[in-house]
Design a protein around this motif. Structure first.
Motif, PDB file in Angstrom:
ATOM      1  N   ASP A 115      97.991  59.975   6.189  1.00 36.98           N
ATOM      2  CA  ASP A 115      97.845  58.991   7.255  1.00 36.98           C
ATOM      3  C   ASP A 115      97.547  59.613   8.609  1.00 36.98           C
ATOM      4  O   ASP A 115      96.836  59.024   9.426  1.00 36.98           O
ATOM      5  CB  ASP A 115      99.090  58.103   7.353  1.00 36.98           C
ATOM      6  N   ASP A 116      98.068  60.804   8.863  1.00 35.94           N
ATOM      7  CA  ASP A 116      97.800  61.446  10.149  1.00 35.94           C
ATOM      8  C   ASP A 116      96.320  61.803  10.288  1.00 35.94           C
ATOM      9  O   ASP A 116      95.731  61.632  11.353  1.00 35.94           O
ATOM     10  CB  ASP A 116      98.691  62.668  10.369  1.00 35.94           C
ATOM     11  N   ASP A 118      86.460  55.283  16.479  1.00 36.75           N
ATOM     12  CA  ASP A 118      86.533  54.089  17.325  1.00 36.75           C
ATOM     13  C   ASP A 118      86.214  54.441  18.771  1.00 36.75           C
ATOM     14  O   ASP A 118      85.513  53.701  19.460  1.00 36.75           O
ATOM     15  CB  ASP A 118      87.923  53.440  17.254  1.00 36.75           C
ATOM     16  N   ARG A 156      90.074  57.671  12.502  1.00 32.59           N
ATOM     17  CA  ARG A 156      89.905  56.283  12.943  1.00 32.59           C
ATOM     18  C   ARG A 156      89.818  56.211  14.465  1.00 32.59           C
ATOM     19  O   ARG A 156      88.919  55.583  15.026  1.00 32.59           O
ATOM     20  CB  ARG A 156      91.084  55.449  12.429  1.00 32.59           C
ATOM     21  N   ALA A 157      90.744  56.880  15.155  1.00 38.95           N
ATOM     22  CA  ALA A 157      90.773  56.851  16.610  1.00 38.95           C
ATOM     23  C   ALA A 157      89.527  57.510  17.209  1.00 38.95           C
ATOM     24  O   ALA A 157      88.929  56.972  18.147  1.00 38.95           O
ATOM     25  CB  ALA A 157      92.035  57.544  17.130  1.00 38.95           C
ATOM     26  N   ASP A 158      89.121  58.634  16.660  1.00 39.92           N
ATOM     27  CA  ASP A 158      87.963  59.344  17.204  1.00 39.92           C
ATOM     28  C   ASP A 158      86.673  58.565  16.969  1.00 39.92           C
ATOM     29  O   ASP A 158      85.814  58.491  17.850  1.00 39.92           O
ATOM     30  CB  ASP A 158      87.849  60.745  16.608  1.00 39.92           C
ATOM     31  N   ASP A 194      96.553  67.196  10.086  1.00 37.66           N
ATOM     32  CA  ASP A 194      97.234  66.968   8.815  1.00 37.66           C
ATOM     33  C   ASP A 194      98.609  67.603   8.780  1.00 37.66           C
ATOM     34  O   ASP A 194      99.417  67.309   7.911  1.00 37.66           O
ATOM     35  CB  ASP A 194      96.387  67.491   7.652  1.00 37.66           C
ATOM     36  N   ASP A 232      87.626  51.263   7.523  1.00 38.31           N
ATOM     37  CA  ASP A 232      88.747  52.022   6.970  1.00 38.31           C
ATOM     38  C   ASP A 232      88.430  52.466   5.551  1.00 38.31           C
ATOM     39  O   ASP A 232      88.735  53.592   5.164  1.00 38.31           O
ATOM     40  CB  ASP A 232      90.018  51.163   6.956  1.00 38.31           C
ATOM     41  N   PHE A 261      93.843  60.266   8.637  1.00 33.15           N
ATOM     42  CA  PHE A 261      93.144  58.984   8.733  1.00 33.15           C
ATOM     43  C   PHE A 261      93.212  58.441  10.157  1.00 33.15           C
ATOM     44  O   PHE A 261      92.196  58.003  10.714  1.00 33.15           O
ATOM     45  CB  PHE A 261      93.732  57.977   7.745  1.00 33.15           C
ATOM     46  N   ARG A 262      94.391  58.465  10.766  1.00 35.62           N
ATOM     47  CA  ARG A 262      94.549  57.943  12.125  1.00 35.62           C
ATOM     48  C   ARG A 262      93.687  58.706  13.131  1.00 35.62           C
ATOM     49  O   ARG A 262      93.094  58.117  14.029  1.00 35.62           O
ATOM     50  CB  ARG A 262      96.015  57.969  12.554  1.00 35.62           C
ATOM     51  N   LYS A 263      93.619  60.028  12.980  1.00 43.05           N
ATOM     52  CA  LYS A 263      92.782  60.827  13.879  1.00 43.05           C
ATOM     53  C   LYS A 263      91.325  60.431  13.730  1.00 43.05           C
ATOM     54  O   LYS A 263      90.634  60.190  14.723  1.00 43.05           O
ATOM     55  CB  LYS A 263      92.945  62.325  13.614  1.00 43.05           C
ATOM     56  N   ARG A 308      88.456  56.269   4.045  1.00 42.40           N
ATOM     57  CA  ARG A 308      89.302  56.649   2.898  1.00 42.40           C
ATOM     58  C   ARG A 308      88.458  57.099   1.706  1.00 42.40           C
ATOM     59  O   ARG A 308      88.828  58.037   0.991  1.00 42.40           O
ATOM     60  CB  ARG A 308      90.233  55.512   2.527  1.00 42.40           C
TER      61      ARG A 308
END
Length: 104
Positions: free
Chosen positions: A66-67, A77, A73-75, A59, A85, A69-71, A89
């Motif tokens: 968003d940072d 996935d 999401r990537a982990d 964060d 998503d 969320f992206r972490k 959220r």
């Protein structure tokens, strides 16, 4: 003029306090959502705690959520977890509410 200076210092102090509280709430939210994701990833104990701390650090990369969320999401996935998503959220929002309640 002293009244104006006192008022200005009071506003500055209140602003600093609010910023610090916002930071603490967001860090707590990140830790809570990190623990949720760690559980989904099958992590426990020290590994889960380390993952939650990594989410908190994520964060700090840029302003906003968003940072984080992206972490997440990537982990998720990367571990082939079928989490939408919207679910991520929603969990972030739930954890934010929990963090606010904990720090009141």
């Amino acid at each position: 003029m002293t009244g104006f200076n006192d008022r200005e210092k009071r506003f500055e102090s209140e602003f600093a306090h609010n910023q610090e509280l916002k930071f603490k709430i967001e860090a707590r939210r990140d830790k809570l959502v990190g623990k949720w994701a760690a559980d989904l990833l099958g992590l426990s104990g020290e590994d889960a705690e380390a993952y939650a701390k990594a989410v908190v650090r994520a964060d700090l990369e840029e302003p906003g959520d968003d940072d984080v969320f992206r972490k997440l999401r990537a982990d998720l996935d990367g571990a082939s977890k079928k989490i939408s998503d919207e679910e991520i959220r929603t969990k972030m929002a739930e954890c934010l509410e929990a963090a606010i309640n904990e720090l009141k």
